[in-house]
Design an enzyme around this catalytic site. Structure first.
Site, short mmCIF file in Angstrom:
data_model
loop_
_atom_site.label_atom_id
_atom_site.label_comp_id
_atom_site.label_asym_id
_atom_site.label_seq_id
_atom_site.Cartn_x
_atom_site.Cartn_y
_atom_site.Cartn_z
N TRP A 102 8.31 11.19 -33.22
CA TRP A 102 8.05 12.00 -32.02
C TRP A 102 7.96 13.48 -32.34
O TRP A 102 7.20 14.22 -31.71
CB TRP A 102 9.06 11.70 -30.92
CG TRP A 102 8.82 10.34 -30.33
CD1 TRP A 102 9.64 9.25 -30.41
CD2 TRP A 102 7.64 9.89 -29.61
NE1 TRP A 102 9.06 8.17 -29.77
CE2 TRP A 102 7.85 8.53 -29.28
CE3 TRP A 102 6.44 10.50 -29.22
CZ2 TRP A 102 6.90 7.77 -28.58
CZ3 TRP A 102 5.50 9.74 -28.52
CH2 TRP A 102 5.74 8.40 -28.20
N ASP A 172 13.00 17.83 -26.87
CA ASP A 172 12.44 16.62 -26.28
C ASP A 172 13.58 15.61 -26.17
O ASP A 172 13.90 14.93 -27.14
CB ASP A 172 11.31 16.08 -27.17
CG ASP A 172 10.80 14.72 -26.68
OD1 ASP A 172 11.28 14.22 -25.64
OD2 ASP A 172 9.91 14.16 -27.36
N LYS A 196 13.16 6.14 -19.95
CA LYS A 196 14.23 5.65 -20.82
C LYS A 196 15.59 5.76 -20.12
O LYS A 196 16.22 4.76 -19.88
CB LYS A 196 14.23 6.42 -22.14
CG LYS A 196 13.16 5.91 -23.10
CD LYS A 196 12.07 6.88 -23.39
CE LYS A 196 10.96 6.26 -24.23
NZ LYS A 196 10.10 7.27 -24.83
C1 LIG Z 1 9.03 7.83 -25.34
C2 LIG Z 1 9.07 9.17 -25.96
C3 LIG Z 1 8.00 10.07 -25.85
C4 LIG Z 1 6.71 9.72 -25.12
O1 LIG Z 1 6.94 9.74 -23.79
P1 LIG Z 1 5.73 9.57 -22.73
O2 LIG Z 1 6.46 9.77 -21.45
O3 LIG Z 1 5.18 8.20 -22.92
O4 LIG Z 1 4.74 10.62 -23.00
C5 LIG Z 1 8.13 11.31 -26.42
N1 LIG Z 1 9.24 11.66 -27.08
C6 LIG Z 1 10.29 10.82 -27.23
C7 LIG Z 1 11.50 11.26 -27.98
C8 LIG Z 1 10.23 9.54 -26.67
O5 LIG Z 1 11.26 8.70 -26.81
#
Ligand SMILES: *Cc1c(COP(=O)(O)O)cnc(C)c1O
Length: 361
Positions: A102, A172, A196
């Protein structure tokens, strides 16, 4: 009905009590005479939900007054672009800490807007470690530092908060937000896709320090402008009302549970049980991550006999333990044990792993 224990990495499990409440309220929310999905995002009813949801999130995370909380769309992936669009403010370089999948996605998108400087990377260890802050070498004129506290695919988590001084720290937190208390004041921007640990897919939470607003590139679409979104209560256009409402129910559930310190204890206990099972398996199961950087949300492991992968997944599924297949880029298994995964589900998985090993070792 037979609900399984769902270890999906995302969209992931939601608290059953939240789903039941949403079901009970589905046809008519409160006295609105209609579903929450059917009412205007500008109605008094929905504005009440929106306000309560924001307040609950502020209380849970201890968000200081001088931060805005936005409920946007486009997922964490859109934030990969919105962060540079909003924070560069004329600077020509931004620092990224590369800890895996990511982080790299965030860097690749940022490249479209700026020069990405890699302040630190754990590529040498195949992303099994988090580079210690003492090894970070930030660009002297960086606009911000971006990092990914929990790498959802690798199962790597940073258990400390970097100190970047006056340089805004951007995180993030998609797969770790609300899993434990954090000190929001250490961050410039925190963002997370909901699917999540927050709620269903469709809403993205962005927490941004007020002094960082107002630097948005003039060419940025207005929907992508943090300041405009903040001024408009995240309702420049139709908000993702149902996902927003569901997130509010999750926040209420967390508050009733006792908040993030209680949640953190439960999460630590769940993760410890799984890692203890892996470590105690005499090599039958293996986790590749440096033990000080193991994720409490996404527990990755491989089977020494990879020819058993398919039968492991099949038997697990038969036992009501689903979505344990690791990401295609790393293989093996991954048990995502987000907030809403009951401890019972982890206990069942551990029991299953022990008996699977007894049968196949
Ligand atoms: C799932 C995830 C993403 C992507 O998220 P989207 O909402 O599908 O754009 C980005 N960064 C991390 C750390 C993730 O776990």
């Amino acid at each position: 009905m037979s609900r399984v224990y769902n270890f999906s990495a995302g969209p992931g499990v939601l608290p059953e009590t939240v789903l039941a409440r949403a079901r009970d309220e589905l046809l008519e929310w409160d006295d609105a005479g209609a579903s929450v999905m059917e009412i205007s995002h500008r109605s008094k009813d929905f504005l009440g939900i929106a306000e309560q949801t924001e307040n609950d999130l502020r209380v849970l995370l201890g968000v200081p007054e001088h931060y805005k909380v936005l409920f946007l769309q486009g997922g964490a992936t859109l934030q990969f672009a919105m962060v540079p669009m909003n924070l560069l403010g004329g600077k020509k370089v931004a620092d990224y800490i590369n800890t895996g999948h990511w982080s790299r996605k965030a860097m690749a998108e940022a490249e479209r807007f700026t020069n990405v400087h890699i302040g630190a990377t754990s590529e040498d260890s195949k992303f099994t470690t988090v580079p210690p802050q003492s090894s970070w070498q930030l660009h002297p004129d960086t606009a911000y530092v971006h990092f990914t506290p929990n790498e959802t695919i690798g199962g790597l988590e940073c258990h400390w908060t970097p100190d970047t001084g006056d340089v805004p720290l951007v995180a993030d937190m998609s797969s770790t937000i609300l899993s434990r208390p954090i000190d929001v004041s250490k961050f410039g921007v925190i963002y997370a896709g909901a699917q999540k640990n927050i709620g269903p897919a469709g809403v993205t939470v962005v927490i941004v320090r007020e002094d960082l607003l107002g630097k948005t590139a003039a060419s940025a679409p207005s929907l992508f402008d943090y300041q405009k979104q903040a001024e408009n209560g995240s309702m420049m256009n139709t908000a993702p009302t149902f996902a927003w409402y569901m997130s509010g129910l999750v926040f209420e559930w967390l508050k009733e549970l006792g908040g993030l310190s209680v949640m953190a204890e439960i999460n630590e206990r769940k993760a410890s049980k799984l890692y203890a099972c892996i470590d105690g398996s005499a090599g039958f199961y293996k986790n590749q991550i440096d033990p000080t950087c193991r994720s409490r949300m996404n527990v990755t492991f491989t089977l020494a006999q990879s020819q058993l992968d398919a039968v492991f997944l099949k038997r697990a599924q038969e036992a009501g333990l689903v979505a344990l297949k690791g990401h295609r880029s790393v293989g093996g298994m991954r048990a995502s044990i987000y907030n809403a995964m009951p401890e019972k589900g982890v206990d069942m998985l551990v029991d299953f792993m022990v008996s699977f090993q007894q049968r196949h070792a």
